[in-house]
Every structure is written in structure tokens, then in C-alpha cells.
Scaffold this motif. Structure first.
Motif, short mmCIF file in Angstrom:
data_model
loop_
_atom_site.label_atom_id
_atom_site.label_comp_id
_atom_site.label_asym_id
_atom_site.label_seq_id
_atom_site.Cartn_x
_atom_site.Cartn_y
_atom_site.Cartn_z
N GLY A 7 40.01 6.11 4.28
CA GLY A 7 39.60 6.34 5.66
C GLY A 7 39.48 4.96 6.32
N LYS A 8 38.68 4.85 7.38
CA LYS A 8 38.51 3.59 8.11
C LYS A 8 37.67 2.62 7.28
CE LYS A 8 36.79 1.90 12.57
NZ LYS A 8 36.17 2.34 13.84
N VAL A 9 38.31 1.52 6.86
CA VAL A 9 37.64 0.48 6.07
C VAL A 9 37.75 -0.84 6.82
CG1 VAL A 9 38.10 1.65 3.88
CG2 VAL A 9 39.73 -0.06 4.73
N ARG A 10 36.93 -1.79 6.43
CA ARG A 10 36.98 -3.13 7.03
C ARG A 10 37.62 -4.09 6.04
NH1 ARG A 10 31.84 -6.32 9.65
NH2 ARG A 10 33.08 -7.57 11.10
N LEU A 11 38.53 -4.90 6.52
CA LEU A 11 39.21 -5.86 5.65
C LEU A 11 38.37 -7.12 5.50
CD1 LEU A 11 42.88 -5.65 7.01
CD2 LEU A 11 41.73 -4.17 5.36
N SER A 12 38.35 -7.67 4.30
CA SER A 12 37.64 -8.90 4.02
C SER A 12 38.43 -9.70 2.99
CB SER A 12 36.25 -8.57 3.48
OG SER A 12 35.51 -9.73 3.21
N TYR A 13 38.28 -11.00 3.01
CA TYR A 13 38.99 -11.89 2.08
C TYR A 13 40.47 -11.55 2.02
CZ TYR A 13 34.28 -13.11 0.59
OH TYR A 13 32.98 -13.52 0.56
N GLU A 14 41.09 -11.38 3.19
CA GLU A 14 42.48 -10.93 3.21
C GLU A 14 43.47 -12.06 2.98
OE1 GLU A 14 44.93 -11.61 5.58
OE2 GLU A 14 43.73 -12.58 7.06
N HIS A 15 44.42 -11.77 2.12
CA HIS A 15 45.60 -12.60 1.85
C HIS A 15 46.78 -11.64 1.87
CE1 HIS A 15 43.21 -16.10 0.73
NE2 HIS A 15 42.44 -15.27 0.07
N ILE A 16 47.09 -11.14 3.08
CA ILE A 16 48.11 -10.09 3.19
C ILE A 16 49.41 -10.59 3.80
CG2 ILE A 16 46.45 -8.21 3.23
CD1 ILE A 16 46.69 -8.20 6.30
N TRP A 17 49.39 -11.79 4.37
CA TRP A 17 50.62 -12.34 4.97
C TRP A 17 51.35 -13.25 3.99
CZ3 TRP A 17 51.94 -9.77 9.10
CH2 TRP A 17 50.95 -9.19 9.89
N GLU A 18 50.59 -13.95 3.17
CA GLU A 18 51.14 -14.86 2.16
C GLU A 18 50.36 -14.63 0.88
OE1 GLU A 18 53.69 -16.93 2.51
OE2 GLU A 18 53.94 -16.55 4.65
N PRO A 19 51.02 -14.64 -0.27
CA PRO A 19 50.27 -14.47 -1.52
C PRO A 19 49.41 -15.71 -1.79
CG PRO A 19 52.56 -14.99 -1.98
CD PRO A 19 52.44 -14.83 -0.49
N TYR A 121 39.54 -3.39 11.28
CA TYR A 121 39.44 -2.10 10.59
C TYR A 121 40.84 -1.53 10.36
CZ TYR A 121 34.50 -2.42 11.60
OH TYR A 121 33.21 -2.84 11.65
N ALA A 122 40.99 -0.85 9.24
CA ALA A 122 42.31 -0.36 8.85
C ALA A 122 42.18 0.85 7.94
CB ALA A 122 43.08 -1.47 8.13
N ARG A 123 43.30 1.50 7.73
CA ARG A 123 43.49 2.46 6.65
C ARG A 123 44.43 1.77 5.68
NH1 ARG A 123 46.11 7.34 9.04
NH2 ARG A 123 45.95 8.07 6.92
#
Length: 176
Positions: A7-19, A121-123
Motif C-alpha cells: 500500500g502507500k509507504v514512505r521511501l527512506s535511505y533510497e538508492h534507486i537511481w544508481e546502485p 510516498y510510493a507503492r
């Protein structure tokens, strides 16, 4: 392997564009998902997927489920008591060697890296699967794809340029 969409979650510590390499590990795409405890559907879906992954992993675990199995769903009130973003929430860390597809509410690709950040926020599509590596046994969470559904206050103290500045007019420059 159990696959689900949160469901609707909040992103944290994201490394989604570059590994990124975390603790000298292989470079991977990763993100921590902050899940409100009030989202009982997502929490239950994850718990059911963990149970399925445990059953799927019996062969990897020597025919039985170990008592000391590392589990991915963690309690923010217990493990991050000083972090307001984790209050009344669970969290789960997800990663993948493959780059996630990142889309907007209309399932259109997001190309601007500033659009998706720690705090929005994302799914998220995730997969839960068993692992047994160097004596460590548990259930891991694989990162699938991300659908941004709302902006949120950026985590980590980062501000957005449009919040820091107004349009610049040289005639108003009192420093000259």
C-alpha cells in the motif's frame, strides 16, 4: 518466492537511481520502506509472504525452519525510537541487482531523479525469499518496481531548491 505490491509507504535511505555498496557488499539498488502500523493490509500481506518464504525455504534450512531466522519486517518504534519518521511504523529493507522501473500515478516513467526521494510516498512491488549464506539464515526482501504516489517532507535534512529560493531578479539585488 512470494511477490506483492505494498500500500502507500514512505521511501527512506533510497538508492534507486544508481546502485550503492552498503557495508562493503556488492553494489545494489535499495530502499527502506516505512509502513504505517495502521496499514494492516500491507502488514498482513508481508507477514503472509514471509510465512510462505519460510515454507519455501525449508530445503535451504536443512528441512526445518530455524528458530533464529532473520526476518525482514522490523518495528520502527523498537529499532529506531529516536527517528520520528519511524514512529508507529514498521519498516522493511529491499534491494536488487536490477534497476527498478520508477513510474508516476499514471504508470508513466519518471525520468527526473529529483521526483523520487527519501521522504516521498510510493507503492512498491517486492518479493520475499529465503536465504542461507555463510551460516546466516533468513527471509530477504527483493526490490521490484516503484510507483510514486505523493510528495512528502524529504528525510535526511535535504531541502528542495524551489523551497529555498525565489525567482532571481537582478534589479532586486541589494548586494550590488
Amino acid at each position: 518466492m512470494a511477490h506483492l505490491v505494498t500500500g502507500k509507504v514512505r521511501l527512506s535511505y533510497e538508492h534507486i537511481w544508481e546502485p550503492a555498496s552498503i557495508n562493503d557488499s556488492d553494489e545494489k539498488y535499495s530502499v527502506s520502506l516505512i509502513i504505517p502500523k495502521s496499514d494492516t493490509k500491507t502488514v498482513k500481506d508481508i507477514q503472509n509472504a514471509v510465512e510462505q518464504a519460510k515454507q519455501d525455504g525449508k530445503a535451504k534450512f536443512g528441512g526445518r525452519i530455524p528458530a533464529n531466522l532473520k526476518l525482514p519486517l522490523r518495528d520502527g518504534d523498537i529499532e529506531r525510537p529516536d527517528d520520528e519518521a519511524y514512529k508507529d511504523c514498521y519498516f522493511i529493507n529491499c534491494n536488487s541487482k536490477d534497476k527498478p522501473q520508477i513510474v508516476d500515478k499514471n504508470v508513466q516513467p519518471i525520468l527526473d531523479r529529483n521526483e523520487v526521494y527519501s521522504g516521498c510516498y510510493a507503492r512498491v512491488s517486492i518479493s520475499l525469499y529465503p536465504f542461507n549464506t555463510n551460516g546466516n539464515k533468513g527471509i530477504a526482501c527483493g526490490l521490484g518496481n516503484i510507483q510514486k504516489i505523493a510528495d512528502g517532507e524529504p528525510l535526511g535534512g535535504r531541502t528542495r531548491a524551489e523551497d529555498d529560493f525565489e525567482a532571481y531578479d537582478e534589479d532586486d539585488d541589494f548586494l550590488n
